[in-house]
Enzyme design. Structure first.
Site, PDB file in Angstrom:
ATOM      1  N   HIS A  90      51.206 -47.860  -3.704  1.00 38.32           N
ATOM      2  CA  HIS A  90      50.310 -48.376  -4.743  1.00 38.32           C
ATOM      3  C   HIS A  90      49.611 -47.247  -5.504  1.00 38.32           C
ATOM      4  CE1 HIS A  90      46.684 -47.371  -2.466  1.00 38.32           C
ATOM      5  NE2 HIS A  90      47.318 -47.814  -1.395  1.00 38.32           N
ATOM      6  N   TRP A 132      38.964 -47.195  -3.296  1.00 33.39           N
ATOM      7  CA  TRP A 132      38.553 -46.435  -2.113  1.00 33.39           C
ATOM      8  C   TRP A 132      39.339 -45.142  -1.960  1.00 33.39           C
ATOM      9  CZ3 TRP A 132      36.884 -49.920   2.604  1.00 33.39           C
ATOM     10  CH2 TRP A 132      35.701 -50.564   2.260  1.00 33.39           C
ATOM     11  N   GLU A 187      48.954 -51.867   4.830  1.00 32.12           N
ATOM     12  CA  GLU A 187      48.570 -50.538   5.289  1.00 32.12           C
ATOM     13  C   GLU A 187      48.283 -50.579   6.792  1.00 32.12           C
ATOM     14  OE1 GLU A 187      48.693 -47.559   5.568  1.00 32.12           O
ATOM     15  OE2 GLU A 187      47.440 -46.667   4.005  1.00 32.12           O
ATOM     16  N   ARG A 198      46.034 -54.177  -4.022  1.00 30.08           N
ATOM     17  CA  ARG A 198      46.342 -52.885  -4.622  1.00 30.08           C
ATOM     18  C   ARG A 198      47.853 -52.664  -4.708  1.00 30.08           C
ATOM     19  NH1 ARG A 198      44.017 -52.098   0.412  1.00 30.08           N
ATOM     20  NH2 ARG A 198      44.927 -50.601   1.892  1.00 30.08           N
ATOM     21  N   HIS A 215      52.095 -49.192   1.108  1.00 31.31           N
ATOM     22  CA  HIS A 215      50.949 -48.320   1.357  1.00 31.31           C
ATOM     23  C   HIS A 215      51.385 -47.018   2.025  1.00 31.31           C
ATOM     24  CE1 HIS A 215      48.351 -51.844   0.533  1.00 31.31           C
ATOM     25  NE2 HIS A 215      49.409 -52.486   1.024  1.00 31.31           N
TER      26      HIS A 215
END
Length: 250
Positions: A10, A15, A88, A61, A183
């Protein structure tokens, strides 16, 4: 006939920008992340890739990155499959913490072990923590014992591989061109499996955001070759930036 698989991490998330451990927290991409996703779409379009099917996690994301990239390619019509198995890695009690502050507290060596080692997970999230996946509606139909409170790369691979074998591999063997948008760690797990990377070597692998990684595979899905699309030096610098995220602030 060569099989084609693209792994795409992504684009930059909020964050990532804030330098926090994200894990299963559903944080969206930034404007830079959207630009990275658009550029990924351009790189794949320029490569002449025509996807038959796409896979992503259940975290926005990754979903929004894939949507943006496919829109850039005018391939939004292809089937898209979403699975929690592509999420993730769960960062346990570290989720939400600032990476450099965590490094300052526990030391760079310890944080590198938590972030990049193969089989050592971060501290476990309390199962009564409101952020535990057992309280998230998107996982409500899953067996609660399958929901992690922390994960190592090894346990991330354990949950990714069934999806590879049951969903992705059969499509590749059938001659379909496949896009997997996920991820850093779920893709590190797949990379390790595809390239048969040793446990003690995977610690140095970092996947950059928003740069498509094209695999060409033999009929038995062994790797023929692989490369990042676009400028190799840009991919190298982006991977180095990921590696440096947890260093203590000076």
């Amino acid at each position: 006939m060569t099989k084609k698989l693209v792994l795409l991490r992504h684009g930059q998330s909020q964050w990532n920008l804030d330098n926090r451990f994200t894990g299963w927290v559903d944080v969206d991409i930034t404007e830079q992340g959207r630009a990275e996703a658009q550029n990924a779409g351009k790189l794949m379009r320029d490569e002449g890739l025509m996807f038959d099917v796409a896979h992503t996690s259940v975290l926005k994301r990754a979903i929004n990155t894939q949507h943006t990239a496919l829109a850039e390619m005018d391939q939004l019509w292809i089937p898209v499959n979403k699975s929690w198995r592509l999420n993730e890695r769960h960062y346990g009690a570290l989720q939400g913490l600032d990476k450099s502050e965590t490094t300052a507290k526990y030391g760079e060596a310890q944080v590198k072990v938590w972030r990049r080692s193969y089989d050592i997970p971060p501290p476990t999230m309390d199962e009564n923590d409101g952020g535990h996946p057992r309280f998230d509606r998107r996982y409500s139909k899953l067996d609660a014992t399958a929901l992690p409170g922390t994960e190592s790369l090894a346990t991330t691979l354990d949950r990714v591989l069934p999806y590879w074998h049951d969903a992705i591999a059969p499509q590749l063997k059938a001659g379909q061109t496949v896009l997997v948008t996920a991820h850093g760690n779920s893709l590190r797990a797949l990379y390790k499996y595809l390239n048969n990377i040793a446990n003690d070597q995977i610690v140095e692998l970092n996947i950059p955001t928003g740069i498509p990684l094209l695999f060409e595979l033999h009929d038995n899905l062994s790797v023929k070759n692989f490369r990042y699309l676009g400028d190799p030096e840009a991919a190298k610098k982006a991977a180095e930036a990921v590696a440096n995220q947890a260093k203590s602030a000076k």
